[in-house]
Every structure is written in structure tokens, then in C-alpha cells.
Write an enzyme that holds these catalytic residues in place. Structure first.
Site, PDB file in Angstrom:
ATOM      1  CG  ASP A 143      -2.004   0.985   1.210  1.00  0.00           C
ATOM      2  OD1 ASP A 143      -1.727   2.188   0.987  1.00  0.00           O
ATOM      3  OD2 ASP A 143      -3.153   0.596   1.429  1.00  0.00           O
TER       4      ASP A 143
ATOM      5  CG  HIS B 225      -8.944  -3.281  -2.037  1.00  0.00           C
ATOM      6  ND1 HIS B 225     -10.040  -2.662  -2.611  1.00  0.00           N
ATOM      7  CD2 HIS B 225      -8.554  -2.470  -1.032  1.00  0.00           C
ATOM      8  CE1 HIS B 225     -10.273  -1.524  -1.981  1.00  0.00           C
ATOM      9  NE2 HIS B 225      -9.404  -1.388  -1.005  1.00  0.00           N
TER      10      HIS B 225
END
Length: 129
Positions: free
Chosen positions: A29, A93
Site C-alpha cells: 500500500d 481488495h
């Protein structure tokens, strides 16, 4: 639908990819909660978890479990928190967030909407049974 995730899948924008197979890809991320915060996504752009075929969702959670075990071995963490929200990017996700027990992770930043009474709580329970 084109999203930032489909651009990562197509290699149109860079990502620190940590895992990939024919149906999924995982990458760090870019705005991590903790170092090692990873996103596991389907390559097919399903908007919501409920849109993902059952066989694929089962495989995604098996991969999630394996990734959690691997993260615990490789990173300085005691557990891996997972999260599925879905409204940040309209592409299913799973967040995998390495955590330490002494961080005091006991509450989340999500809003709370308490029941007004025991009766209201039971009404919701009946709707969900």
C-alpha cells in the site's frame, strides 16, 4: 471499469509487487498503516466482495491466510490485521496490515451508531436471522 488497481495490473503505473498469480496480485500500500501493509486484489475488477464468484473468494481467503503466515515470519509483527471496506477503490481488495500487540490496537476509527434500546437491537437481530 478502469481504476488505479487495473493500471497496476497492466503495469501502467509502478507498484511494489510481492505476489502474483493468474487471478490475483498483491502489492504494498502506498499509504501504509504500518510498514509491510499489503493489498491483495483480484485481477478481474469486481466492485464489491459480494460480486466475486464464491470459488474465487474462497481462494482469495486461502491466499490471505498464507500471506498472513508469511508476513508473521518475515516482519516484526505479532499478528496481521485484515480489512475489507471496498469504498476507497471500486475494485475488491483485502488489506493485510502487520501489527504488534503493544500498539494498543483495540479500537478502530470507524463511526459508531449504537442501538437506542434493547428492543431496537432485537429488531435488527430478527431481521438478520
Amino acid at each position: 471499469m478502469e481504476t488505479i488497481f487495473t493500471k497496476i495490473i497492466k503495469r501502467e503505473i509502478p507498484a511494489s509487487i510481492v505476489y502474483e498469480d493468474e487471478e490475483s496480485i498483491a502489492f504494498l500500500d502506498i499509504n501504509p498503516v504500518s510498514k509491510g501493509h499489503t493489498l491483495l486484489i483480484t485481477k478481474e475488477p469486481y466492485k464489491w466482495m459480494t460480486d466475486v464468484p464464491e470459488e474465487l473468494i474462497a481462494r482469495m481467503f486461502i491466499k490471505t491466510k498464507k500471506m498472513m503466515e508469511h508476513m508473521k515470519k518475515q516482519l516484526p509483527c505479532d499478528f496481521v490485521q485484515i480489512g475489507i471496506v471496498g469504498n476507497e477503490v471500486p475494485h475488491f481488495h483485502i488489506h493485510l496490515i502487520p501489527r504488534k500487540l503493544d500498539e494498543g490496537v483495540t479500537q478502530t476509527n470507524r463511526p459508531h451508531d449504537p442501538y437506542e434500546s434493547k428492543e431496537e437491537m432485537e429488531m435488527y437481530a430478527q431481521k438478520l436471522k
